[in-house]
Motif scaffolding. Structure first.
Motif, PDB file in Angstrom:
ATOM      1  N   GLU A  88       0.790  -1.171  -0.175  1.00 43.73           N
ATOM      2  CA  GLU A  88       0.050  -0.067   0.061  1.00 43.73           C
ATOM      3  C   GLU A  88       0.655   1.259  -0.021  1.00 43.73           C
ATOM      4  O   GLU A  88       0.326   2.228  -0.129  1.00 43.73           O
ATOM      5  CB  GLU A  88      -0.898   0.040   1.260  1.00 43.73           C
ATOM      6  CG  GLU A  88      -1.954  -1.198   1.357  1.00 43.73           C
ATOM      7  CD  GLU A  88      -2.629  -1.233   2.431  1.00 43.73           C
ATOM      8  OE1 GLU A  88      -2.561  -0.621   3.339  1.00 43.73           O
ATOM      9  OE2 GLU A  88      -3.433  -2.162   2.533  1.00 43.73           O
ATOM     10  N   MET A  89       2.144   1.090  -0.130  1.00 42.13           N
ATOM     11  CA  MET A  89       3.121   2.375   0.022  1.00 42.13           C
ATOM     12  C   MET A  89       3.136   2.874  -1.147  1.00 42.13           C
ATOM     13  O   MET A  89       2.663   2.301  -2.390  1.00 42.13           O
ATOM     14  CB  MET A  89       4.418   1.933   0.605  1.00 42.13           C
ATOM     15  CG  MET A  89       4.548   1.473   2.083  1.00 42.13           C
ATOM     16  SD  MET A  89       6.172   1.585   2.790  1.00 42.13           S
ATOM     17  CE  MET A  89       6.779   0.075   1.573  1.00 42.13           C
ATOM     18  N   LYS A  90       3.449   4.441  -1.295  1.00 43.03           N
ATOM     19  CA  LYS A  90       3.503   5.041  -2.757  1.00 43.03           C
ATOM     20  C   LYS A  90       4.918   5.845  -2.566  1.00 43.03           C
ATOM     21  O   LYS A  90       5.276   6.398  -1.543  1.00 43.03           O
ATOM     22  CB  LYS A  90       2.324   6.092  -2.902  1.00 43.03           C
ATOM     23  CG  LYS A  90       1.064   5.462  -3.172  1.00 43.03           C
ATOM     24  CD  LYS A  90       0.006   6.427  -3.470  1.00 43.03           C
ATOM     25  CE  LYS A  90      -1.270   6.059  -3.897  1.00 43.03           C
ATOM     26  NZ  LYS A  90      -2.127   6.928  -4.285  1.00 43.03           N
ATOM     27  N   ARG A  91       5.537   5.818  -3.794  1.00 42.11           N
ATOM     28  CA  ARG A  91       6.675   6.582  -3.843  1.00 42.11           C
ATOM     29  C   ARG A  91       6.918   7.608  -5.040  1.00 42.11           C
ATOM     30  O   ARG A  91       6.319   7.134  -6.138  1.00 42.11           O
ATOM     31  CB  ARG A  91       8.111   5.563  -4.049  1.00 42.11           C
ATOM     32  CG  ARG A  91       8.397   4.826  -2.699  1.00 42.11           C
ATOM     33  CD  ARG A  91       8.831   5.770  -1.516  1.00 42.11           C
ATOM     34  NE  ARG A  91       9.162   4.854  -0.340  1.00 42.11           N
ATOM     35  CZ  ARG A  91       8.117   4.807   0.626  1.00 42.11           C
ATOM     36  NH1 ARG A  91       7.188   5.378   0.586  1.00 42.11           N
ATOM     37  NH2 ARG A  91       8.267   4.176   1.822  1.00 42.11           N
TER      38      ARG A  91
ATOM     39  N   ILE B  76       3.450   6.847  -7.184  1.00 38.49           N
ATOM     40  CA  ILE B  76       3.131   6.008  -7.769  1.00 38.49           C
ATOM     41  C   ILE B  76       3.015   4.611  -6.720  1.00 38.49           C
ATOM     42  O   ILE B  76       3.883   4.354  -5.826  1.00 38.49           O
ATOM     43  CB  ILE B  76       4.063   5.303  -8.978  1.00 38.49           C
ATOM     44  CG1 ILE B  76       4.322   6.136  -9.918  1.00 38.49           C
ATOM     45  CG2 ILE B  76       3.732   3.774  -9.304  1.00 38.49           C
ATOM     46  CD1 ILE B  76       2.911   6.478 -10.644  1.00 38.49           C
ATOM     47  N   GLY B  77       1.976   3.787  -6.748  1.00 38.59           N
ATOM     48  CA  GLY B  77       1.815   2.867  -5.850  1.00 38.59           C
ATOM     49  C   GLY B  77       3.062   1.722  -6.001  1.00 38.59           C
ATOM     50  O   GLY B  77       3.037   1.536  -7.056  1.00 38.59           O
ATOM     51  N   LEU B  78       3.305   1.061  -4.811  1.00 41.26           N
ATOM     52  CA  LEU B  78       4.433   0.002  -5.087  1.00 41.26           C
ATOM     53  C   LEU B  78       3.951  -1.284  -5.817  1.00 41.26           C
ATOM     54  O   LEU B  78       4.617  -1.769  -6.703  1.00 41.26           O
ATOM     55  CB  LEU B  78       4.636  -0.586  -3.759  1.00 41.26           C
ATOM     56  CG  LEU B  78       6.027  -1.079  -3.858  1.00 41.26           C
ATOM     57  CD1 LEU B  78       7.140  -0.391  -4.411  1.00 41.26           C
ATOM     58  CD2 LEU B  78       6.533  -1.256  -2.038  1.00 41.26           C
TER      59      LEU B  78
ATOM     60  N   GLU C  98       1.726  -1.011  -8.506  1.00 40.61           N
ATOM     61  CA  GLU C  98       1.716  -0.665  -9.718  1.00 40.61           C
ATOM     62  C   GLU C  98       3.134  -0.477 -10.339  1.00 40.61           C
ATOM     63  O   GLU C  98       3.213  -0.862 -11.468  1.00 40.61           O
ATOM     64  CB  GLU C  98       1.273   0.966  -9.769  1.00 40.61           C
ATOM     65  CG  GLU C  98       1.192   1.492 -11.155  1.00 40.61           C
ATOM     66  CD  GLU C  98       0.351   2.869 -11.058  1.00 40.61           C
ATOM     67  OE1 GLU C  98       0.333   3.507 -12.107  1.00 40.61           O
ATOM     68  OE2 GLU C  98      -0.134   3.392 -10.247  1.00 40.61           O
TER      69      GLU C  98
ATOM     70  N   ARG D  64       4.597   5.973   4.746  1.00 37.48           N
ATOM     71  CA  ARG D  64       3.802   5.292   3.788  1.00 37.48           C
ATOM     72  C   ARG D  64       3.606   5.861   2.320  1.00 37.48           C
ATOM     73  O   ARG D  64       3.303   5.134   1.568  1.00 37.48           O
ATOM     74  CB  ARG D  64       2.382   5.423   4.309  1.00 37.48           C
ATOM     75  CG  ARG D  64       1.366   4.513   3.888  1.00 37.48           C
ATOM     76  CD  ARG D  64      -0.168   4.324   4.554  1.00 37.48           C
ATOM     77  NE  ARG D  64       0.562   3.342   5.704  1.00 37.48           N
ATOM     78  CZ  ARG D  64       0.514   1.980   5.776  1.00 37.48           C
ATOM     79  NH1 ARG D  64       0.265   1.421   4.479  1.00 37.48           N
ATOM     80  NH2 ARG D  64       0.891   1.403   6.811  1.00 37.48           N
ATOM     81  N   GLU D  65       4.177   7.120   2.126  1.00 37.19           N
ATOM     82  CA  GLU D  65       4.077   7.859   0.906  1.00 37.19           C
ATOM     83  C   GLU D  65       5.097   8.687   0.947  1.00 37.19           C
ATOM     84  O   GLU D  65       5.262   9.700   2.012  1.00 37.19           O
ATOM     85  CB  GLU D  65       2.783   8.339   0.886  1.00 37.19           C
ATOM     86  CG  GLU D  65       2.503   8.965  -0.623  1.00 37.19           C
ATOM     87  CD  GLU D  65       1.366   9.590  -0.670  1.00 37.19           C
ATOM     88  OE1 GLU D  65       0.986  10.281  -1.982  1.00 37.19           O
ATOM     89  OE2 GLU D  65       0.231   9.455  -0.156  1.00 37.19           O
TER      90      GLU D  65
END
Length: 334
Positions: free
Chosen positions: A213-216, A266-268, A270, A296-297
């Motif tokens: 659920e993490m985003k980077r 972008i979600g991990l 994805e 988390r993001e």
């Protein structure tokens, strides 16, 4: 132009040196062959740079002040770009002293060299990890970043503060740039993209933290280098901030800090899907809880970078991941 770059055997330093050499500049590269990750990869980068006209390598640690001073005196750089550091959020939990030695003592030595030589511009690499416990998105440079949650982030925050004091005391035009999850060919083996591609190619499962659920805010290496090259020619000038109240230009020093990222988290999962498409095969995924020190993001506000340079990173994950996969297959013969 004569440029002294620390960290030229590293991922970002290698690409920046390569770009500046291709543009016709003279580069002195200063770096140590540490074993944080595969030294053969560092050696391969160095071998490429050695074949370029205008490149002078020096193999030594930043903590070796005598060698650093001698190198800088011989190079007489117009610009210093300080990229060398002990990287890695999780590694800092297990090996904290390494970060103090490299990121604090080493950075102090670079600042002392800049004080002695007075370059036209000193540029220092910082990190999005500085934003730590901040919850308001996107991360703006003008927001407070006083809650680092790892020692790595704390040492980078301290580096920014030390650089500001030197900019004020010795009138050294200084830019600190904050990187956001940089990826691409010749990347570090401890980063997610390298680990995922390597595991999938070798029929191993990949571990995805934060339950996926993490985003980077991923930043492709060529975009990052283009931004740095543009910032090199834009030393901070006191009393000349960018309009709109978004500039971090100090009121008491020729100093600013700038995010370098596109502002498109972008979600991990994805990201993993882009890897699967580039490899043409699915990944076996193991979803795990977040690790200590993770956030988390990350989400960068890109407006200051764009206002200063007219440029914003825009390479899609689809394009960037494929470029890495192509490099990985070619480099390792897979």
């Amino acid at each position: 132009m004569r440029v002294l770059i620390t960290g030229t055997m590293g991922f970002i330093g290698f690409h920046l040196a390569n770009r500046l050499l291709a543009d016709g500049h003279f580069v002195t590269g200063y770096d140590a062959m540490t074993d944080y990750y595969d030294p053969q990869l560092k050696q391969a980068r160095l071998d490429i740079l050695r074949r370029r006209n205008g490149f002078t390598p020096v193999i030594a640690r930043l903590e070796d002040m005598a060698t650093l001073e001698r190198t800088a005196e011989e190079a007489q750089p117009d610009v210093i770009v300080h990229l060398a550091a002990q990287a890695g959020v999780r590694y800092s939990i297990e090996h904290p002293r390494t970060y103090v030695d490299s990121n604090l003592v080493g950075s102090f030595n670079v600042l002392e060299v800049a004080r002695q030589l007075k370059p036209k511009h000193l540029l220092c690499a910082s990190t999005s990890s500085i934003y730590g416990g901040n919850e308001v998105m996107p991360f703006r440079e003008i927001d407070k970043a006083d809650l680092p949650i790892t020692l790595y982030a704390a040492t980078k925050k301290a580096m920014e503060a030390m650089a500001h004091s030197y900019a004020h005391l010795w009138n050294i035009p200084t830019t600190c740039f904050r990187f956001f999850t940089v990826y691409g060919p010749w990347g570090r083996p401890d980063m997610a993209l390298f680990k995922f591609v390597d595991a999938i190619c070798k029929d191993r499962p990949i571990e995805i933290y934060g339950m996926g659920e993490m985003k980077r805010d991923f930043t492709y290496i060529d975009d990052l280098i283009e931004a740095i090259v543009r910032l090199i020619g834009l030393p901070p000038e006191p009393g000349k901030p960018v309009a709109g109240g978004i500039d971090t230009l100090s009121g008491v020093a020729p100093w600013r800090t700038v995010n370098i990222a596109g502002g498109t988290p972008i979600g991990l999962l994805e990201f993993v899907e882009a890897i699967e498409r580039a490899l043409g095969r699915p990944a076996e995924k193991i979803l795990l809880p977040m690790q200590m020190g993770d956030v988390r993001e990350t989400f960068a506000d890109h407006h200051l970078l764009e206002a200063l340079t007219g440029y914003r990173p825009s390479t899609t994950v689809e394009v960037g991941v494929k470029a890495f996969v192509d490099w990985y297959r070619g480099h390792y013969g897979i």
